[in-house]
Design an enzyme around this catalytic site. Structure first.
Site, PDB file in Angstrom:
ATOM      1  N   CYS A  94       0.798  -1.224   0.000  1.00 33.50           N
ATOM      2  CA  CYS A  94       0.000   0.000   0.000  1.00 33.50           C
ATOM      3  C   CYS A  94       0.834   1.280   0.000  1.00 33.50           C
ATOM      4  CB  CYS A  94      -0.946   0.013   1.193  1.00 33.50           C
ATOM      5  SG  CYS A  94      -2.045  -1.414   1.243  1.00 33.50           S
ATOM      6  N   CYS A 379      -0.229   1.840   6.528  1.00 36.56           N
ATOM      7  CA  CYS A 379       0.243   0.501   6.870  1.00 36.56           C
ATOM      8  C   CYS A 379       0.392  -0.280   5.572  1.00 36.56           C
ATOM      9  CB  CYS A 379      -0.757  -0.195   7.791  1.00 36.56           C
ATOM     10  SG  CYS A 379      -2.439  -0.300   7.142  1.00 36.56           S
TER      11      CYS A 379
END
Length: 394
Positions: A94, A379
């Site tokens: 991500c 995260c």
């Protein structure tokens, strides 16, 4: 606080496509190379940066076949960049396009490149299903005798959200309330025209192949209420607290951030809109990957002698409400400073493009609020957190 220098890494442009729902959204019919092509072309057009100056383009992408290299090169060449402009891809899940910014900045600081583009693209419509981001070819005997931490690398993201909620006591109610605010803030940012300053409109097509222009995010629900979200069923665990309503949306989109030094910007007559100061990556337990920002942000701030009170805006990627709330509470952040224009629960989360998306939203927000310092953080699956520090110069 941070004196200007000729060697500063400055941002000349930070733009994104609209982020749309996968499978049934406005960009569903477009492939990754088309999305990347359009955001590259739009960024060059809006910024007026000469494409012949770009030495390298580093593209963050998570799910694409062959690491996205072939598709990215197709997009770069069709967008009109010269043969001399090189292309590479990166996958830090991500944080892929955020990491592209870090690596591109490093290549400029070393003198390897003078101008670089950190991009990101993801068509989750085409590349997410049916494996949902988990490799299908793992040699199962390899896992025999492996530690729990090793095996947790393969944990579905929704289960990590449930684990964070359970371990740290994040209730379903506060998650749904957080999600509602994400939608309402993003809706206001859309209706006021605020997001228009960071979005490149995309020429798309419908299922019949007819042309259509997509200019807005289409996952935002203006009428979102706690009553509606609280009625949704858990999707990852029976009697769980993570639902489709308090999780990031599966999305399509792309982003582009153009970087150089202050010296080069002045030489060629370009006005910076921001400055990249630096970044940090922290490791956390894979099964609790959502807590990554709670470790990466302090590491970043300590490195530059700052506290969270010095930061005007935090763009914290909302992978799940559970992990967002945990990180905000753990760090003692002011909720008013976090995602003031909504986050991925409302806007969406096209994995490889998200890093650039949150940077475009951060710099747009700092400009609109006439504030100075901002942090992006997210995260990443496998147990990491990324954080980056930026200064507004617009």
């Amino acid at each position: 606080m941070f004196k200007k220098s000729a060697k500063d890494i400055v941002v000349l442009s930070a733009l994104r496509t609209p982020v749309t729902k996968s499978v049934k959204g406005g960009l569903t019919q477009l492939y990754p190379e088309e999305l990347l092509y359009q955001v590259l072309r739009g960024s060059i057009s809006k910024s007026n940066v000469d494409p012949n100056l770009i030495d390298d383009i580093l593209v963050g992408t998570v799910l694409q076949t062959l690491g996205g290299q072939k598709a990215s090169s197709l997009a770069v060449k069709k967008a009109g960049f010269p043969i001399e402009t090189t292309v590479n891809t990166i996958n830090r899940q991500c944080a892929s396009s955020a990491q592209a910014i870090t690596y591109s900045a490093g290549s400029i600081l070393s003198g390897e490149n003078k101008f670089a583009i950190a991009a990101g693209v993801e068509s989750m419509t085409h590349d997410y299903f049916p494996h949902r981001g988990i490799p299908q070819r793992i040699y199962q005997p390899f896992l025999e005798g492996a530690s729990a931490e090793t095996k947790n690398v393969l944990t579905p993201m929704g289960i990590t959200s449930e684990s964070v909620a359970e371990k740290f006591g994040i209730s379903r109610q506060v998650q749904d309330e957080f999600a509602v605010q994400s939608h309402l803030k993003a809706s206001r940012a859309t209706d006021s025209g605020h997001f228009a300053d960071e979005i490149v409109s995309v020429e798309s097509r419908n299922e019949a192949g007819e042309a259509m222009l997509v200019a807005k995010d289409d996952g935002i629900r203006p009428g979102s209420t706690y009553e509606k979200l609280s009625a949704l069923k858990p999707v990852f665990k029976e009697n769980g607290v993570t639902t489709a309503g308090n999780s990031s949306q599966i999305s399509d989109g792309a982003s582009v951030v153009i970087l150089t030094t202050r010296e080069n910007a002045e030489k060629y007559g370009y006005r910076p809109i921001g400055r990249f100061i630096g970044s940090s990556v922290a490791g956390v337990p894979a099964g609790l990957m959502g807590i990554g920002p709670s470790e990466a942000i302090p590491q970043l701030l300590e490195r530059f002698g700052l506290s969270h009170k010095d930061i005007d805006i935090f763009e914290l990627n909302e992978a799940f409400a559970s992990q967002s709330i945990y990180c905000i509470e753990k760090l003692g952040l002011d909720y008013e400073k976090v995602n003031p224009y909504g986050g991925a629960i409302a806007i969406g989360h096209p994995l490889g493009a998200t890093g650039g998306r949150v940077v475009s939203t951060l710099l747009n927000g700092l400009r609109a609020q006439k504030k100075e310092l901002g942090v992006v953080s997210m995260c990443t699956s496998t147990g990491q957190g990324y954080a980056g520090l930026f200064i507004n110069e617009n």
